[in-house]
Design an enzyme around this catalytic site. Structure first.
Site, mmCIF file in Angstrom:
data_model
loop_
_atom_site.group_PDB
_atom_site.id
_atom_site.type_symbol
_atom_site.label_atom_id
_atom_site.label_comp_id
_atom_site.label_asym_id
_atom_site.label_seq_id
_atom_site.Cartn_x
_atom_site.Cartn_y
_atom_site.Cartn_z
ATOM 1 N N ARG A 171 -13.804 9.507 -3.818
ATOM 2 C CA ARG A 171 -13.165 8.791 -4.940
ATOM 3 C C ARG A 171 -14.166 7.853 -5.642
ATOM 4 N NH1 ARG A 171 -7.959 7.644 -1.978
ATOM 5 N NH2 ARG A 171 -8.335 5.416 -1.914
ATOM 6 N N ARG A 175 -23.814 6.597 -9.432
ATOM 7 C CA ARG A 175 -24.435 6.837 -10.745
ATOM 8 C C ARG A 175 -25.868 6.370 -10.753
ATOM 9 N NH1 ARG A 175 -20.070 3.619 -13.115
ATOM 10 N NH2 ARG A 175 -18.294 5.040 -13.312
ATOM 11 N N ARG A 248 -0.977 3.326 6.698
ATOM 12 C CA ARG A 248 -1.752 2.115 6.889
ATOM 13 C C ARG A 248 -1.051 1.043 6.072
ATOM 14 N NH1 ARG A 248 -4.701 -0.276 10.473
ATOM 15 N NH2 ARG A 248 -6.436 -1.483 9.644
ATOM 16 N N ARG A 279 -10.709 -7.519 0.506
ATOM 17 C CA ARG A 279 -11.105 -8.000 -0.818
ATOM 18 C C ARG A 279 -10.330 -9.248 -1.207
ATOM 19 N NH1 ARG A 279 -9.360 -2.267 -3.625
ATOM 20 N NH2 ARG A 279 -7.398 -2.123 -2.537
ATOM 21 N N GLU A 304 -6.585 -9.607 0.715
ATOM 22 C CA GLU A 304 -5.894 -8.381 1.142
ATOM 23 C C GLU A 304 -6.346 -8.021 2.557
ATOM 24 O OE1 GLU A 304 -5.841 -5.414 -1.998
ATOM 25 O OE2 GLU A 304 -5.974 -3.839 -0.489
ATOM 26 N N TYR A 352 -1.619 9.533 -1.522
ATOM 27 C CA TYR A 352 -2.050 8.414 -2.345
ATOM 28 C C TYR A 352 -2.132 8.923 -3.776
ATOM 29 C CZ TYR A 352 -4.463 4.794 -4.718
ATOM 30 O OH TYR A 352 -4.749 3.818 -5.643
ATOM 31 N N ASP A 354 -2.631 7.686 -7.878
ATOM 32 C CA ASP A 354 -2.829 6.632 -8.874
ATOM 33 C C ASP A 354 -1.656 6.624 -9.848
ATOM 34 O OD1 ASP A 354 -5.156 5.189 -8.297
ATOM 35 O OD2 ASP A 354 -6.437 6.801 -9.033
HETATM 36 P P1 FAD Z 1 6.342 2.990 -5.562
HETATM 37 O O1 FAD Z 1 5.666 2.167 -6.574
HETATM 38 O O2 FAD Z 1 6.080 2.776 -4.159
HETATM 39 O O3 FAD Z 1 7.898 3.032 -5.887
HETATM 40 C C1 FAD Z 1 8.852 3.572 -4.979
HETATM 41 C C2 FAD Z 1 10.020 2.623 -4.927
HETATM 42 O O4 FAD Z 1 11.063 3.216 -4.146
HETATM 43 C C3 FAD Z 1 9.676 1.306 -4.245
HETATM 44 O O5 FAD Z 1 9.967 0.235 -5.121
HETATM 45 C C4 FAD Z 1 10.581 1.288 -3.012
HETATM 46 O O6 FAD Z 1 11.045 -0.009 -2.683
HETATM 47 C C5 FAD Z 1 11.714 2.191 -3.438
HETATM 48 N N1 FAD Z 1 12.430 2.773 -2.302
HETATM 49 C C6 FAD Z 1 11.885 3.389 -1.222
HETATM 50 N N2 FAD Z 1 12.871 3.775 -0.373
HETATM 51 C C7 FAD Z 1 14.036 3.398 -0.934
HETATM 52 C C8 FAD Z 1 15.391 3.507 -0.512
HETATM 53 N N3 FAD Z 1 15.719 4.037 0.669
HETATM 54 N N4 FAD Z 1 16.352 3.018 -1.319
HETATM 55 C C9 FAD Z 1 16.045 2.442 -2.517
HETATM 56 N N5 FAD Z 1 14.766 2.313 -2.940
HETATM 57 C C10 FAD Z 1 13.779 2.777 -2.163
HETATM 58 N N6 FAD Z 1 -2.887 2.920 -8.848
HETATM 59 C C11 FAD Z 1 -3.679 2.867 -9.949
HETATM 60 O O7 FAD Z 1 -3.545 3.714 -10.840
HETATM 61 N N7 FAD Z 1 -4.624 1.881 -10.096
HETATM 62 C C12 FAD Z 1 -4.822 0.920 -9.158
HETATM 63 O O8 FAD Z 1 -5.687 0.045 -9.340
HETATM 64 C C13 FAD Z 1 -4.013 0.965 -7.983
HETATM 65 N N8 FAD Z 1 -4.203 0.033 -7.021
HETATM 66 C C14 FAD Z 1 -3.433 0.098 -5.899
HETATM 67 C C15 FAD Z 1 -3.639 -0.873 -4.918
HETATM 68 C C16 FAD Z 1 -2.880 -0.853 -3.758
HETATM 69 C C17 FAD Z 1 -3.104 -1.893 -2.717
HETATM 70 C C18 FAD Z 1 -1.897 0.179 -3.577
HETATM 71 C C19 FAD Z 1 -1.094 0.231 -2.319
HETATM 72 C C20 FAD Z 1 -1.686 1.133 -4.549
HETATM 73 C C21 FAD Z 1 -2.451 1.114 -5.720
HETATM 74 N N9 FAD Z 1 -2.256 2.042 -6.740
HETATM 75 C C22 FAD Z 1 -3.044 1.994 -7.867
HETATM 76 C C23 FAD Z 1 -1.238 3.118 -6.627
HETATM 77 C C24 FAD Z 1 0.103 2.737 -7.273
HETATM 78 O O9 FAD Z 1 0.666 1.658 -6.582
HETATM 79 C C25 FAD Z 1 1.021 3.978 -7.197
HETATM 80 O O10 FAD Z 1 0.496 4.990 -7.988
HETATM 81 C C26 FAD Z 1 2.425 3.735 -7.692
HETATM 82 O O11 FAD Z 1 2.966 2.585 -7.139
HETATM 83 C C27 FAD Z 1 3.273 4.912 -7.283
HETATM 84 O O12 FAD Z 1 4.539 4.818 -7.872
HETATM 85 P P2 FAD Z 1 5.787 5.437 -7.115
HETATM 86 O O13 FAD Z 1 6.932 5.283 -8.034
HETATM 87 O O14 FAD Z 1 5.458 6.788 -6.593
HETATM 88 O O15 FAD Z 1 5.934 4.560 -5.814
HETATM 89 N N1 UDP Z 2 -15.007 1.859 -0.001
HETATM 90 C C1 UDP Z 2 -16.048 1.271 0.673
HETATM 91 N N2 UDP Z 2 -16.575 0.119 0.194
HETATM 92 C C2 UDP Z 2 -16.111 -0.484 -0.911
HETATM 93 C C3 UDP Z 2 -15.046 0.118 -1.608
HETATM 94 C C4 UDP Z 2 -14.507 1.288 -1.126
HETATM 95 O O1 UDP Z 2 -16.478 1.784 1.698
HETATM 96 O O2 UDP Z 2 -16.634 -1.553 -1.290
HETATM 97 C C5 UDP Z 2 -14.451 3.122 0.556
HETATM 98 C C6 UDP Z 2 -13.238 2.897 1.473
HETATM 99 O O3 UDP Z 2 -13.277 3.874 2.489
HETATM 100 C C7 UDP Z 2 -12.073 3.149 0.552
HETATM 101 C C8 UDP Z 2 -12.620 4.284 -0.313
HETATM 102 O O4 UDP Z 2 -14.003 3.955 -0.491
HETATM 103 O O5 UDP Z 2 -10.920 3.523 1.277
HETATM 104 C C9 UDP Z 2 -11.962 4.447 -1.655
HETATM 105 O O6 UDP Z 2 -12.111 3.246 -2.375
HETATM 106 P P1 UDP Z 2 -11.039 2.809 -3.445
HETATM 107 O O7 UDP Z 2 -11.513 1.548 -4.069
HETATM 108 O O8 UDP Z 2 -10.713 3.968 -4.293
HETATM 109 O O9 UDP Z 2 -9.792 2.605 -2.544
HETATM 110 P P2 UDP Z 2 -8.922 1.387 -2.126
HETATM 111 O O10 UDP Z 2 -9.774 0.539 -1.239
HETATM 112 O O11 UDP Z 2 -8.526 0.725 -3.396
HETATM 113 O O12 UDP Z 2 -7.827 2.068 -1.452
#
Ligand code: FAD
Ligand code: UDP
Length: 370
Positions: A171, A175, A248, A279, A304, A352, A354
């Site tokens: 991912r 560069r 996780r 982070r 985090e 996972y 986005d």
């Molecule tokens: P969710 O957002 O998880 O929505 C599902 C919803 O269903 C939740 O609100 C949950 O409470 C609800 N639900 C579950 N079970 C039930 C139930 N039984 N009854 C009623 N409700 C329920 N994406 C990016 O593009 N850019 C980023 O920088 C990025 N950063 C991230 C950083 C972190 C730490 C994490 C964890 C994810 C990140 N993502 C990022 C991914 C992004 O969060 C997801 O793409 C997005 O949230 C997925 O949407 P979703 O609707 O599938 O799931």
């Molecule tokens: N990663 C790493 N060092 C960093 C950032 C990311 O080793 O400083 C690795 C780590 O394994 C991570 C993966 O690259 O799970 C993907 O990174 P990304 O930022 O896409 O994932 P996130 O940490 O946001 O889940």
């Protein structure tokens, strides 16, 4: 039937589908077990700062259709994610690029960087990478692996990098140019008034019930709707009959600090194993894009911490190893036979994803069903 569509989950998948169904005149009910909409993209205004409650969410995509689609719900700023990595007392640019190589070795040209990295890769004698460690070393050599990948990855995933699948590290861009943009996509930004407002706009005019768990009344909900868009956990839907899928988890520690500017950047990764968090994000920089800092005398940061998942914890990252993939396939086989339930989003498909991918998938399903 009271509703054409019951949508379980008010995250981005559910909200996009609900919007499309409502627009076409269908009767829609959205239920959400949390006390808020927007799923993990949820932001909350605290002290005038839009706080990403579940970790940094940066919108990026190369799909023009998705980018154009989201513009109708929010204005996006021009934020470009350029995180830094802190390893002990050293600071490096991410993703791995000429700035990082210059900071590591004092070199100036791409050829000098390639020579060093290729020498390290050759010395490691890996023919076909079979795990994350081997994949990382084959891409960036041993020194970057040791300083910027190993500690972060093993904290993040709670296991040795040799036990992790190699695709996770692919991912990250590498560069040989001086470009600190973390993403390769054509479009990138943050909704100026936060993701919650964006999702609220999607759900305009639609019945949404918060703090409502589908499993509290599964049968009754199923009887009320013709079709169900389910974005919760697939294993939970089947009462974990084959065993629970592993995740996780994360915990977020938010702190309000009495200063204008804590770290000078939105995201700093902590890559050595001795620091317990992966982070620190400083929320005001998602809005200011480092061009100016709002001098309010306060700032909010979030640390985090990765943590093991157990029942009751939020499932953030699916663990797509061989065991869990096989388990997921068993659930997916049951799901494919459901006459009126569609398993969607990151929890329904155990991937996972986005945000732009979730939106694209939701629009595809809407085009297929509506
Ligand atoms: P969710 O957002 O998880 O929505 C599902 C919803 O269903 C939740 O609100 C949950 O409470 C609800 N639900 C579950 N079970 C039930 C139930 N039984 N009854 C009623 N409700 C329920 N994406 C990016 O593009 N850019 C980023 O920088 C990025 N950063 C991230 C950083 C972190 C730490 C994490 C964890 C994810 C990140 N993502 C990022 C991914 C992004 O969060 C997801 O793409 C997005 O949230 C997925 O949407 P979703 O609707 O599938 O799931
Ligand atoms: N990663 C790493 N060092 C960093 C950032 C990311 O080793 O400083 C690795 C780590 O394994 C991570 C993966 O690259 O799970 C993907 O990174 P990304 O930022 O896409 O994932 P996130 O940490 O946001 O889940």
């Amino acid at each position: 039937m009271t509703y054409d569509y019951l949508i379980v989950g008010a995250g981005l998948f559910g909200a996009v589908f609900a919007h499309e169904a409502h627009k076409k005149g269908h009767k829609v009910l959205v239920i959400e077990k949390r006390s808020h909409i927007a799923g993990n993209a949820y932001t909350q205004n605290m002290e005038g700062i839009e706080v990403h409650q579940y970790g940094a969410h940066i919108f990026h995509t190369s799909n023009r259709k998705v980018w154009d689609y989201v513009q109708q719900f929010a204005s996006f700023n021009r934020f470009t994610n350029s995180p830094l990595a802190r390893y002990q007392d050293e600071l490096y640019h991410l993703p791995f690029n000429m700035n990082t190589f210059h900071e590591l070795w004092g070199i100036i040209t791409p050829k000098e960087a390639m020579d060093i990295i290729q020498k390290q890769i050759a010395g490691a004698k890996i023919t076909t990478p079979t795990n994350l460690e081997e994949q990382a070393i084959s891409l960036v050599g041993t020194e970057i692996y040791e300083k910027l990948i190993k500690g972060y990855t093993e904290k993040q995933w709670g296991c040795e990098a040799t036990k992790l699948p190699s695709f996770i590290i692919r991912r990250l861009p590498i560069r040989y140019t001086y470009n600190n943009n973390y993403f390769n996509d054509d479009f990138q930004g943050i909704p100026v008034n936060g993701y919650t407002k964006l999702v609220k706009n999607m759900l305009e005019g639609i019945e949404v019930r918060l703090e409502t768990d589908f499993f509290a009344n599964k049968e009754e909900y199923c009887n009320q709707a013709n079709q169900i868009i389910y974005t919760g956990r697939i294993d939970q839907y089947y009462d974990h009959c084959f065993g629970p899928l592993a995740y996780r988890s994360l915990s977020f520690e938010h702190q309000l600090l009495a200063m204008d500017n804590y770290q000078g950047n939105a995201v700093i990764n902590y890559t050595d194993a001795s620091v317990p968090y992966t982070r620190i994000i400083e929320h005001k920089h998602f809005v200011s894009d480092s061009t100016h800092v709002v001098a309010s005398g306060k700032t909010i940061i979030t640390k985090e911490y990765p943590s093991p998942w157990q029942p009751g914890c939020e499932p953030y990252y699916p663990i797509n190893d061989a065991t869990n993939t096989a388990l997921y396939e068993q659930y997916a086989a049951l799901a494919s036979k459901e006459p009126k339930v569609f398993f969607c989003g990151r929890l329904g498909t155990y991937r996972y994803l986005d945000m732009h991918v979730v939106i694209e998938q939701s629009l595809q399903l809407a085009a297929q069903l509506l």
